[in-house]
Design a protein around this motif. Structure first.
Motif, mmCIF file in Angstrom:
data_model
loop_
_atom_site.group_PDB
_atom_site.id
_atom_site.type_symbol
_atom_site.label_atom_id
_atom_site.label_comp_id
_atom_site.label_asym_id
_atom_site.label_seq_id
_atom_site.Cartn_x
_atom_site.Cartn_y
_atom_site.Cartn_z
ATOM 1 N N ASN A 32 -37.624 70.960 27.126
ATOM 2 C CA ASN A 32 -37.639 70.641 28.553
ATOM 3 C C ASN A 32 -36.585 71.489 29.262
ATOM 4 O O ASN A 32 -35.629 71.950 28.616
ATOM 5 C CB ASN A 32 -37.304 69.159 28.771
ATOM 6 N N PRO A 33 -36.722 71.681 30.583
ATOM 7 C CA PRO A 33 -35.689 72.420 31.315
ATOM 8 C C PRO A 33 -34.319 71.748 31.187
ATOM 9 O O PRO A 33 -34.231 70.519 31.063
ATOM 10 C CB PRO A 33 -36.183 72.360 32.768
ATOM 11 N N ASN A 34 -33.291 72.579 31.179
ATOM 12 C CA ASN A 34 -31.908 72.094 31.265
ATOM 13 C C ASN A 34 -31.420 71.290 30.057
ATOM 14 O O ASN A 34 -30.587 70.405 30.193
ATOM 15 C CB ASN A 34 -31.775 71.212 32.525
ATOM 16 N N THR A 35 -31.971 71.580 28.897
ATOM 17 C CA THR A 35 -31.555 70.832 27.703
ATOM 18 C C THR A 35 -30.518 71.613 26.888
ATOM 19 O O THR A 35 -30.014 71.109 25.885
ATOM 20 C CB THR A 35 -32.773 70.531 26.795
ATOM 21 N N GLY A 36 -30.253 72.859 27.303
ATOM 22 C CA GLY A 36 -29.258 73.660 26.590
ATOM 23 C C GLY A 36 -29.846 74.745 25.701
ATOM 24 O O GLY A 36 -29.147 75.298 24.843
ATOM 25 N N LYS A 37 -31.109 75.120 25.935
ATOM 26 C CA LYS A 37 -31.737 76.168 25.107
ATOM 27 C C LYS A 37 -30.952 77.475 25.181
ATOM 28 O O LYS A 37 -30.650 78.095 24.160
ATOM 29 C CB LYS A 37 -33.183 76.439 25.556
ATOM 30 N N SER A 38 -30.637 77.892 26.426
ATOM 31 C CA SER A 38 -29.937 79.171 26.573
ATOM 32 C C SER A 38 -28.517 79.095 26.020
ATOM 33 O O SER A 38 -27.985 80.097 25.533
ATOM 34 C CB SER A 38 -29.915 79.609 28.040
ATOM 35 N N THR A 165 -26.326 68.338 17.940
ATOM 36 C CA THR A 165 -25.461 69.461 18.328
ATOM 37 C C THR A 165 -24.817 69.203 19.692
ATOM 38 O O THR A 165 -25.326 68.421 20.495
ATOM 39 C CB THR A 165 -26.247 70.794 18.457
HETATM 40 N N1 GTP Z 1 -21.828 68.711 27.678
HETATM 41 C C1 GTP Z 1 -22.697 69.630 27.256
HETATM 42 N N2 GTP Z 1 -23.274 70.468 28.118
HETATM 43 C C2 GTP Z 1 -24.151 71.370 27.646
HETATM 44 C C3 GTP Z 1 -24.454 71.463 26.272
HETATM 45 N N3 GTP Z 1 -25.375 72.447 26.110
HETATM 46 C C4 GTP Z 1 -25.621 72.952 27.330
HETATM 47 N N4 GTP Z 1 -24.886 72.299 28.252
HETATM 48 C C5 GTP Z 1 -24.878 72.543 29.703
HETATM 49 O O1 GTP Z 1 -26.160 72.159 30.213
HETATM 50 C C6 GTP Z 1 -26.541 73.021 31.285
HETATM 51 C C7 GTP Z 1 -27.903 73.633 31.003
HETATM 52 O O2 GTP Z 1 -27.781 74.516 29.900
HETATM 53 P P1 GTP Z 1 -28.791 75.728 29.656
HETATM 54 O O3 GTP Z 1 -28.412 76.328 28.343
HETATM 55 O O4 GTP Z 1 -28.847 76.629 30.825
HETATM 56 O O5 GTP Z 1 -30.153 74.928 29.559
HETATM 57 P P2 GTP Z 1 -31.641 75.530 29.374
HETATM 58 O O6 GTP Z 1 -32.379 74.578 28.530
HETATM 59 O O7 GTP Z 1 -31.577 76.937 28.927
HETATM 60 O O8 GTP Z 1 -32.182 75.457 30.871
HETATM 61 P P3 GTP Z 1 -33.534 76.153 31.434
HETATM 62 O O9 GTP Z 1 -33.574 77.562 30.911
HETATM 63 O O10 GTP Z 1 -33.355 76.066 32.911
HETATM 64 O O11 GTP Z 1 -34.667 75.320 30.954
HETATM 65 C C8 GTP Z 1 -25.407 74.055 31.419
HETATM 66 O O12 GTP Z 1 -24.545 73.630 32.428
HETATM 67 C C9 GTP Z 1 -24.732 74.009 30.052
HETATM 68 O O13 GTP Z 1 -23.373 74.381 30.109
HETATM 69 C C10 GTP Z 1 -23.809 70.557 25.367
HETATM 70 O O14 GTP Z 1 -24.045 70.527 24.167
HETATM 71 N N5 GTP Z 1 -22.941 69.671 25.924
#
Ligand code: GTP
Ligand code: MG
Length: 266
Positions: A32-38, A165
């Motif tokens: 899903n979006p914003n789950t920390g994939k990147s 993680t």
């Molecule tokens: N507290 C916490 N924040 C995290 C963690 N992993 C990612 N984040 C935060 O979550 C937010 C989204 O992280 P991304 O890695 O951009 O998520 P994504 O899934 O790639 O998002 P999309 O590409 O938009 O779908 C960022 O602000 C990260 O810093 C974690 O393990 N713990």
């Protein structure tokens, strides 16, 4: 799974999706979006990344490499999607990569603070491929909110590895890399829980899947393709033609009927 199958899967993957001839394993990062994939992607690959657009799409493509126990692993950061039902170019990219690219492993990155919504997507991926790992990310945030997840029980229930993680601070990433390596090399073989539908649907799935055998042979999950056809998602046929060859389906296939007509597959 024979050598020919593996070779042809890799050929399709490399010709259409990623150009990484030196890699031993190709691993998809979905969720899903914003789950920390990147964040997982950046933590594992560092600066060794390539970006551009997916072929024919304005959706960003990013892939990068890391080494683990002598193996070169190519990690592909898929666009964030809530489903794999091709309502958007992002969903089509994610679906086609997981289904037709046949990566060695698909990691589904899940937000531990809203597990229920994320599990829906995990189940969709598990329907396509058994080579699934659930990365239960943001576990630090879940802890902070007093959310306790029995991830071992979750793993037993789902039948795929579940790795907690906190990608932002690196927690659990070594275990994730190790699990990817063991799954890709065949040391572990997940047995994902299969969703069972009502009897009449199961019967149709069985009949359609049997018809798909000559077309797809030992490639691609026939049960999953049959399900999409029953749902009327005929975009999978376009993808089959695109990735497996244009002569795969007979021209007289009837688009738009509720249930695909038997005999439409070669
Ligand atoms: N507290 C916490 N924040 C995290 C963690 N992993 C990612 N984040 C935060 O979550 C937010 C989204 O992280 P991304 O890695 O951009 O998520 P994504 O899934 O790639 O998002 P999309 O590409 O938009 O779908 C960022 O602000 C990260 O810093 C974690 O393990 N713990
Ligand atoms: Mg991202």
């Amino acid at each position: 799974m024979g050598l020919t199958y593996q070779r042809s899967a890799k050929r399709v993957l490399r010709a259409n999706f990623v150009n990484s001839p030196a890699s031993d394993y190709i691993v998809a990062l979905a969720g899903n979006p914003n789950t920390g994939k990147s964040t997982v992607f950046n933590a594992l690959t560092g600066l060794k990344q390539h970006t551009g657009n997916w072929p024919g799409k304005t959706v960003i493509q990013a892939y990068g490499n890391y080494r683990y126990k002598g193996k070169m692993i190519t990690l592909v950061d898929l666009p964030g999607t809530y489903s794999l039902f091709t309502n958007s170019p992002e969903e089509e990219v994610a679906r086609d990569f997981i289904c037709f690219g046949e990566p060695d492993v698909t990691i589904v990155v899940v937000d531990a603070t809203c597990l229920e919504r994320n599990l829906n997507f995990v189940l969709q991926v598990m329907e396509i491929t058994p080579k699934t790992i659930m990365c239960l990310n943001l576990i630090d945030e879940a802890r902070r909110r007093n959310i306790h997840i029995d991830y071992k029980k979750l793993q037993d229930k789902l039948g795929v590895p579940v790795i907690p993680t906190a990608a932002r601070n690196g927690e659990g990433l070594n275990q994730l890399k190790d699990t990817v390596n063991r799954l890709a090399s065949g040391l572990i073989c997940p047995n994902p829980r299969q969703l069972r539908y009502e009897d009449s649907i199961e019967k149709t799935i069985e009949e359609l899947a049997a018809e798909l055998i000559p077309t797809l042979q030992d490639r691609i999950n026939k049960r999953w393709i049959a399900l999409r056809l029953i749902e009327g998602d005929y975009s999978v046929i376009a993808s089959i033609k695109k990735y497996l060859g244009s002569s795969t389906f007979k021209e007289e296939f009837e688009y738009g009927t509720d249930t695909p007509r038997m005999g439409c597959f070669k």
